[in-house]
Enzyme design. Structure first.
Site, PDB file in Angstrom:
ATOM      1  N   GLU A   1      26.281 -12.325  10.079  1.00  0.00           N
ATOM      2  CA  GLU A   1      27.559 -11.427  10.041  1.00  0.00           C
ATOM      3  C   GLU A   1      27.733 -10.563  10.990  1.00  0.00           C
ATOM      4  O   GLU A   1      28.113  -9.234  10.645  1.00  0.00           O
ATOM      5  CB  GLU A   1      27.535 -10.574   8.574  1.00  0.00           C
TER       6      GLU A   1
ATOM      7  N   ASN B   1      32.646 -19.925   4.688  1.00  0.00           N
ATOM      8  CA  ASN B   1      32.293 -21.392   4.246  1.00  0.00           C
ATOM      9  C   ASN B   1      31.844 -22.474   5.227  1.00  0.00           C
ATOM     10  O   ASN B   1      32.057 -23.610   4.969  1.00  0.00           O
ATOM     11  CB  ASN B   1      33.463 -21.948   3.250  1.00  0.00           C
TER      12      ASN B   1
END
Length: 196
Positions: free
Chosen positions: A89, A12
Site C-alpha cells: 500500500e 484486485n
C-alpha cells in the site's frame, strides 16, 4: 546493485499477494526480508498485510513519523544482511518515506520493492505514488481486468450504497463493496448523466 522498484496496479490486481509470495521465496532460501505496511491501512490489523485470496503476513506499521531507513539500518547485523525490503500500500507513503526508501537502496545497498495504487477514485495520484513514480529505478504495472468488461483495468470506481461517486476524501479504506477496478471506458460510462 540494489534498486527501488515501484509496482503499481488497480485494486484486485494481486499486489499484496505478490508481496507475500516474494517474501516467501526469499525466506525459503534463508534470505531475510523486511515488510512494511502503512499504519493507516487497518483492514487486516495494524501490523498485517492481507491479500484478497486470504493470505496474511506480519509487517512493520509505518505512520507519518516512522523512519524506514533507520528501522532497516537497525536490523542489519553483519555479517548477516537484509536481502529485500517490501512495502505494501505504498500509495499511502509520504514524500519523506519515499526518500527514506531511496536511502535504503543507495546507502544500505538493499533492494526495495514498493507495491501500491497509482491513482485514486478521482484519477489523482496519491502522494506516495507520485514520488515513487519520480524516484523509482524501475516501474512496472501489475495488471488486472475491468470488473465490467474484458479490457485492462486502469482506474477504480468508488461506490456508496451501490452508486458510483467521484467526491469525498482521497483515503477511505474499503473492499469490493466500495471499490471496483475498471477500464477508462467503463469509468467514463459510470459517470455519464442518464437520459431521462
Amino acid at each position: 546493485m540494489a534498486q527501488l522498484y515501484y509496482k503499481y496496479g488497480t485494486m484486485n490486481s494481486g499486489k499484496s499477494f505478490e508481496i507475500i509470495k516474494v517474501a516467501h521465496n526469499y525466506e525459503e532460501q534463508g534470505k531475510p526480508v523486511i515488510l512494511f505496511s502503512p499504519a493507516v491501512d487497518t483492514r487486516d490489523g495494524t501490523e498485517t498485510i492481507g491479500s484478497r485470496v486470504g493470505l496474511t503476513r506480519k509487517a512493520i506499521p509505518v505512520d507519518e513519523n516512522a523512519d524506514m531507513y533507520e528501522i532497516v539500518k537497525g536490523k542489519i547485523r553483519p555479517p548477516e544482511r537484509i536481502y529485500c525490503v517490501l512495502v505494501d500500500e505504498a500509495q499511502f507513503l509520504t514524500k519523506e518515506h519515499v526518500l527514506q526508501l531511496t536511502r535504503i537502496v543507495d546507502e544500505l545497498n538493499v533492494p526495495v520493492m514498493a507495491f501500491g495504487l497509482k491513482n485514486d477514485f478521482q484519477n489523482n495520484l496519491f502522494e506516495g505514488s507520485y514520488h515513487l513514480l519520480v524516484y523509482a529505478d524501475k516501474i512496472e504495472e501489475v495488471k488486472t481486468i475491468c470488473w465490467y468488461c474484458d479490457r485492462k483495468a486502469t482506474m477504480v470506481i468508488r461506490y456508496k450504497d451501490g452508486v458510483p461517486v467521484n467526491e469525498g476524501d482521497q483515503i477511505q479504506l474499503g473492499g469490493n463493496e466500495d471499490y471496483k477496478p475498471v477500464c477508462r471506458k467503463c469509468y467514463t460510462e459510470a459517470f455519464k448523466p442518464s437520459a431521462s
